[in-house]
Each structure stands twice: as structure tokens, then as C-alpha cells.
Design an enzyme around this catalytic site. Structure first.
Site, PDB file in Angstrom:
ATOM      1  N   GLU A 389      55.479  60.710  73.739  1.00  0.00           N
ATOM      2  CA  GLU A 389      54.577  60.644  74.896  1.00  0.00           C
ATOM      3  C   GLU A 389      53.409  61.616  74.717  1.00  0.00           C
ATOM      4  O   GLU A 389      52.305  61.362  75.170  1.00  0.00           O
ATOM      5  CB  GLU A 389      55.333  60.945  76.201  1.00  0.00           C
ATOM      6  CG  GLU A 389      54.495  60.613  77.420  1.00  0.00           C
ATOM      7  CD  GLU A 389      55.298  60.520  78.705  1.00  0.00           C
ATOM      8  OE1 GLU A 389      55.505  61.565  79.321  1.00  0.00           O
ATOM      9  OE2 GLU A 389      55.695  59.410  79.094  1.00  0.00           O
ATOM     10  N   HIS A 418      77.667  56.201  59.524  1.00  0.00           N
ATOM     11  CA  HIS A 418      78.301  54.882  59.523  1.00  0.00           C
ATOM     12  C   HIS A 418      77.426  53.861  60.224  1.00  0.00           C
ATOM     13  O   HIS A 418      77.899  52.832  60.670  1.00  0.00           O
ATOM     14  CB  HIS A 418      79.671  54.991  60.178  1.00  0.00           C
ATOM     15  CG  HIS A 418      80.506  56.030  59.509  1.00  0.00           C
ATOM     16  ND1 HIS A 418      81.234  55.773  58.374  1.00  0.00           N
ATOM     17  CD2 HIS A 418      80.653  57.347  59.750  1.00  0.00           C
ATOM     18  CE1 HIS A 418      81.825  56.897  57.964  1.00  0.00           C
ATOM     19  NE2 HIS A 418      81.486  57.863  58.786  1.00  0.00           N
ATOM     20  N   LYS A 523      52.294  50.925  84.124  1.00  0.00           N
ATOM     21  CA  LYS A 523      52.620  50.990  85.552  1.00  0.00           C
ATOM     22  C   LYS A 523      51.689  50.069  86.339  1.00  0.00           C
ATOM     23  O   LYS A 523      52.099  49.372  87.257  1.00  0.00           O
ATOM     24  CB  LYS A 523      52.423  52.422  86.064  1.00  0.00           C
ATOM     25  CG  LYS A 523      53.527  53.387  85.706  1.00  0.00           C
ATOM     26  CD  LYS A 523      53.276  54.706  86.417  1.00  0.00           C
ATOM     27  CE  LYS A 523      54.122  55.818  85.839  1.00  0.00           C
ATOM     28  NZ  LYS A 523      53.700  57.141  86.264  1.00  0.00           N
TER      29      LYS A 523
END
Ligand SMILES: O=P(O)(O)OC[C@H]1O[C@](O)(CO)[C@@H](O)[C@@H]1O
Length: 610
Positions: A389, A418, A523
Site C-alpha cells: 500500500e 511443502h 472505493k
């Protein structure tokens, strides 16, 4: 509660009354390893910073420096390790950058840029407007050393807030502050509502530092996913009555957080936990309907709501029993160390140097964070938010399009051994690794050898060292940060280390690390979708109030919404509403959008004539 600004208001009640039919480089780097002495002499000749240099992309320098290969000779590698090893004695923290292949030529080229970055950071700490877009100072370094705040009033505010937070936490834990519904009881749970940094910070710290049996357990609502919210509330069960809700939002207007809050308030109401008649906690009149604490900027929408509704407390930060003063001490000690203008003595600058080298100053490689300690699992997610960000920016400070950033991901070792380490070792070479090593395996006196001479922790250690070596052998670079133990102090130091590294790196690439314009775009677009949904609902409502009901095709809806270009979005809105029983499909199915005819189960005349 409409006091918080939001993208959406609650939808009309849409109870279906008809049956519905829903169909459903590696490059060979040349290394002329700098010795401590020749490096320092280079530093001492570095003069005043050229403004132009600090803005020039040095990929040319990198290309030149990145010819040759990583050092493989064990003796030379050991010398490099020793020469570059950073140690913070008091914090017990080490930083090993020897497995990043930067050359001394590169370091020398970067030196003026670093001096510019140090100067910018000093100005920031003195209260310069470091976030020019928003015209704001950046004050988080003052929070761990209030004396650095540029104005005495700020210092007093920070200190008072910290005292108030600690006292509040003590009072909650000791039972002095009680849940309103059970005056004899204590708060047993915390429900933290927030998103982004306002969730990841507390999540990371809780995971890293909360004791096995904390006085209050903490849960998080960090999304606007109804199922996820219901799950958290369901798990609280009857303990909802003894749950302290903490709402964290710097801006006080984040829609996801607002929604979480509304959902939690509803759950309280439905459980009969209406506290509107509770008065006088800590000497203040409370007319609140929930056990809420607001952590937000003063005068934000959330702050005003909390004030009007008389929540338990309002803070710009919070605590739930973890020694936050110790965290702040650790952060402050690291801040001191990362103020050094000598690159080699400044661990944040060393990190920024490694990032710049590994990513060519343009984010060409991903940063994989691998903490070998379960309790640091969320560090990678925390750093993902912090780094991506802060650094992921379209424009630099001069308005040039640069599309900067560094991608960050990770989980924990050796679990990831793994999962994706196979690809890291042998697959696409688009990353560098940061190992986080914790030396202490268990509290003293608890260890045992599960095979002769070897403990469980030795295995974890072996996995880390083995992975580091195996990756390097295949020319994959890495940084290793080592701490003695996971303590409030070391966690504070780690957070501060990375905050400063991000700040310095942002200067190196000439971007504003302290704003998030890209998030605003998302937004805004989400707001437009919800506004369109309201228009769709109005159009459908009108058609559904006719006698007989008039099911509409997508094209008809788009036309009546005056939004023919948004037909795909209208389709997605219908698909979502239908899946949630809020729109009924008269004909067709969602797999054949053009076949759809839709109406509402209920005609809302009030809305129609509103
Ligand atoms: O704390 P707030 O203002 O609710 O914001 C939540 C998150 O949203 C952002 O502002 C943008 O994603 C983040 O920086 C922040 O952590």
C-alpha cells in the site's frame, strides 16, 4: 446506524412471495566485495546530495553492476557475511544481507540517494509535510518517542493517550470496567472491527504476543463478508454479553468497518443486549447500546458516533493486555538505530538497499517473507499491506508515471517447504526471500531431544538454514532477520524496522508512501456499483408493482436505468440479488444472461411513491 458515511444503505425488504426459478536474471553478478574500510572511505567522500541523482532511475547502474554471478566461494562468502552482518546488541537483532548480491560499485552509486533519503526522513520526523497530496505530517515515529513530536501539544496528547489506553486496559482486565449486562462479571472477549492496517496490525500483534490463555480472547471482523461476520459472532455465543467491541478506523469512514459495526450492533440487539439504560461508567454518562470502544481520529464520523452514543471509550489506539509500552520501547530503539546516516550501520537502509538491488528499483521481483515461527505467521500479511500500500504508486512525486511497488507474499516456514518452495528453488526466478529467524525455540527448561542430540526446534532451524542454502545455491537471493525471541520489544523493533525501510525506499524511488489514491478509486467504483443497484431496485420495484407484475429483461432494466453501457454490471447485480433471494427470476437462468426475466418478490409502494 447512518452516522458513518457509507457506500450503501440497507436494502429494501425483499421477501419473495412467488416461487422463483433460479438455475441456478537471473543475471550473473560480479562481486567486488567491499571491505569495511574501503566501504567507509567511500562513505566519507560522499558529498552533498544531488537532487537530480535522487530522482534518476539507476537501472543503468544496476545493469552494469549485475554482471557476473553470486559469490559461491565459501571463504569469500563467509567474509562477506562477517563484513556485512548488522547487529543491534541491545535488541538482540541481526540482519544478514550477505546473500543479496549487491556490489560495492552499486553501494557507492546509491550512497547519494541514501543521504537524500536520510535527510527526507529527518525532515519528516521534524514535522515536514511528508504526505504532500493530503497536506499531512506523518507522525508515527512520535508515537514511540513523544518527545520527538514537533509541537508540545502533540507530545502531551500522545503521552496522555498512552496513559489512558494502559489504564483502560488495566481496568478491563482487572474487572473494574465491567460488561454492562453483568455487573459482577468481566469482559472475556474482544471483538475487533476494522480493515487493512486497522486490522492487520492488531491481528499480527495478537498472534505474535498474546499469551496462551489471555485474560480476554480476541476475534476480528475485518471484512464485509456476511458469512464471516456471522461466524465470528456465532463463535462468541453467550459470551457476546461479555464482549468488548473495539472499532478501529483511522478515517472513521471505511465502509467495510461501518458494515461490521452495524452487523455487530444488530447481533447485540437480537441477543437482547440493549444497554441504552446503562449509565455512569468511569464517571461518564453512557447512553449506549453496545459495549464499544472507538479507536479513530478525533472528529471522524466514527468518533462523532461514539461520542453521541456514549461508547465506553474512544482512543486513537488500543491494547488488550499486551505490554504495549515494551513494544514502543522496541520500536523506539529501532527508530534510533535507523536514524544513522551510515548505511552499513542502519538496518532499515540495508533492507532498502537490498530491495533496490533485488528489484532493480522498479519492483521487478517479489518479496517472499518466511518467518520460521508460527507466532509470526501474520508478519507476512502485515508487511504485504505495509509495503504494497505504501510503495504501490502510479506516479512519483514529480508527477511522472512510474507504476512503482514491490509485491509481497509469504506464510511461514517450514510449512511452506511443502507448498511453494519447490517453485522458489527451481521455478520462475521472480523473487527474493526474507527469512525471519527466532533463536529461542521454547521458554527455558521446556526443551527435550526427540532424537539423540536433536530437538524439534533444531529441525525448524535446519529447515531454515537448509532452505536458505539451497535457494542460494540456485542463485536465489535472500535476506535474514534474526531475533532472539518473540517479545513485545522485538515485535516493536521489527515493525519499526520495516516502517523505516519502506519510508527510505520510497525516497529512493521518489514516491509518496503515505497516501492510497488507488484504494480510493476502488472505493469510488464500489460506490457506483451500489448506486446502480439502487437504480435497478427502483426500476424493478416499479415493474413489480404493476398488475400483472412485469418481469424485465436485462436490456429493459439497463434502458430504464439510463445505463445501457452498464448491462454487464446490472447482470452481476441481478445474479447476486437472486442468489440471496432478493430478486426473482421469472424466466431463464443466470448461465444465459439474455434469457433472463426478473422481478421482485414484493412491491414496495412507499418507495415507488417516495
Ligand atoms: O483505518 P481506516 O481509515 O478505516 O482505513 C482502513 C484501511 O483503509 C486504507 O485507508 C486504504 O486501504 C488503509 O490505509 C487502511 O489501513
Amino acid at each position: 446506524m447512518a452516522a458513518l458515511s457509507g457506500l450503501c444503505s440497507s436494502s429494501p425488504s425483499l421477501k419473495p412471495k412467488h416461487d422463483r426459478v433460479v438455475i441456478p536474471l537471473f543475471r550473473k553478478y560480479s562481486l567486488a566485495f567491499p571491505t569495511r574500510s574501503n566501504y567507509c572511505s567511500k562513505l566519507s567522500v560522499a558529498g552533498e546530495v544531488s537532487a537530480d541523482l535522487s530522482k534518476t532511475n539507476s537501472v543503468g547502474v544496476l545493469k552494469k553492476a549485475k554482471q557476473g554471478g553470486l559469490e559461491k566461494d565459501p571463504k569469500a562468502l563467509w567474509r562477506r557475511y562477517v563484513d556485512w552482518l548488522y547487529q543491534h546488541k541491545e535488541l538482540g537483532l541481526y540482519l544478514d544481507v550477505s546473500r543479496i548480491g549487491f556490489s560495492d560499485e552499486f553501494v557507492a552509486e546509491m550512497e547519494p540517494r541514501f543521504q537524500a533519503a536520510f535527510k527526507a526522513m529527518e525532515d519528516l520526523e521534524k514535522g515536514a509535510i511528508a504526505n504532500p497530496d493530503e497536506g499531512r505530517m506523518v507522525g508515527h515515529y512520535w508515537l514511540r518517542n513523544a518527545k520527538l513530536a514537533p509541537k508540545p501539544i502533540l507530545q502531551v496528547q500522545i503521552e496522555k493517550t498512552l496513559d489512558a489506553v494502559c489504564k483502560f486496559a488495566d481496568d478491563v482486565i482487572s474487572g473494574k470496567i465491567k460488561p454492562p449486562s453483568s455487573p459482577e462479571g468481566r469482559f472475556t472477549q474482544i471483538l475487533s472491527v476494522g480493515i487493512g492496517g486497522s486490522a492487520l496490525g492488531p491481528q499480527f500483534v495478537a498472534e505474535a504476543l498474546a499469551p496462551d490463555n489471555p485474560p480476554l480472547k480476541i476475534r476480528f471482523i475485518d471484512n464485509t463478508d456476511p458469512d464471516g461476520i456471522d461466524h465470528q459472532i456465532a463463535q462468541l455465543g453467550p459470551e457476546l454479553a461479555s464482549t468488548l467491541v473495539i472499532v478501529i478506523s483511522k478515517s472513521g469512514g471505511t465502509p467495510e468497518t461501518r458494515n461490521g459495526l452495524l452487523e455487530v450492533q444488530k447481533a447485540f440487539r437480537e441477543a437482547g443486549l440493549d444497554f441504552s439504560k446503562q449509565v455512569l461508567i468511569s464517571g461518564v454518562a453512557y447512553l449506549h447500546f453496545m459495549q464499544g470502544v472507538a479507536i479513530t481520529q478525533e472528529n471522524s464520523l466514527l468518533d462523532n458516533t461514539a461520542r453521541i452514543e456514549g461508547w465506553v471509550a474512544r482512543f486513537p489506539m488500543f491494547d488488550w493486555g499486551i505490554d504495549i509500552r515494551e513494544m514502543l520501547v522496541g520500536a523506539s530503539m529501532m527508530d534510533n538505530a535507523t536514524r544513522s546516516r551510515v548505511l552499513k550501520d542502519n538496518p532499515a537502509a540495508l533492507l532498502a538497499l537490498c530491495w533496490y538491488w533485488a528489484c532493480d528499483g522498479v519492483g521487478s521481483k517479489d518479496m517472499v517473507i518466511l518467518p520460521y515461527k508460527d507466532s509470526l505467521l501474520l508478519f507476512s500479511r502485515y508487511l504485504q499491506q505495509l509495503v504494497m500500500e505504501s510503495l504501490g504508486k502510479e506516479f512519483d512525486l514529480d508527477g511522472n508515471r512510474v507504476n512503482q511497488g514491490i509485491s509481497v507474499y509469504g506464510n511461514k516456514g517450514s510449512t511452506d517447504q511443502h507448498a511453494y518452495i519447490q517453485q522458489l528453488r527451481e521455478g520462475v526466478h521472480n523473487f527474493f526471500v526474507t527469512f525471519i529467524e527466532v533463536l529461542r525455540d521454547r521458554p527455558p527448561g521446556h526443551d527435550w531431544e526427540l532424537e539423540p542430540g536433536v530437538t524439534c526446534g533444531d529441525y525448524l532451524f535446519g529447515m531454515l538454514q537448509g532452505t536458505r542454502s539451497a535457494l542460494y545455491a540456485n542463485d536465489r537471493e535472500s535476506v535474514t532477520v534474526t531475533v532472539q525471541e518473540v517479545t513485545p520489544r522485538s515485535v516493536g523493533a521489527l515493525v519499526a524496522l520495516y516502517e523505516r525501510a519502506v519510508g527510505l525506499y520510497a525516497s529512493l524511488v521518489n514516491i509518496n508512501a503515505y497516501h492510497q489514491p488507488g484504494v480510493e478509486a476502488g472505493k469510488k467504483a464500489a460506490g457506483e456499483v451500489l448506486a446502480l443497484q439502487k437504480r435497478v431496485l427502483a426500476v424493478l420495484n416499479e415493474a413489480s408493482c404493476k398488475e400483472p407484475v412485469e418481469p424485465l429483461t436485462l436490456e429493459q432494466m439497463a434502458e430504464r436505468c439510463h445505463a445501457p453501457e452498464d448491462i454487464e454490471m446490472i447482470y452481476k447485480i441481478i445474479e447476486h440479488m437472486a442468489a440471496n433471494d432478493r430478486a426473482l427470476i421469472a424466466e431463464g437462468d443466470c448461465g444465459s444472461p439474455n434469457s433472463l426475466k426478473v422481478f421482485l418478490g414484493e412491491c414496495n409502494l412507499d418507495e415507488l411513491y417516495a
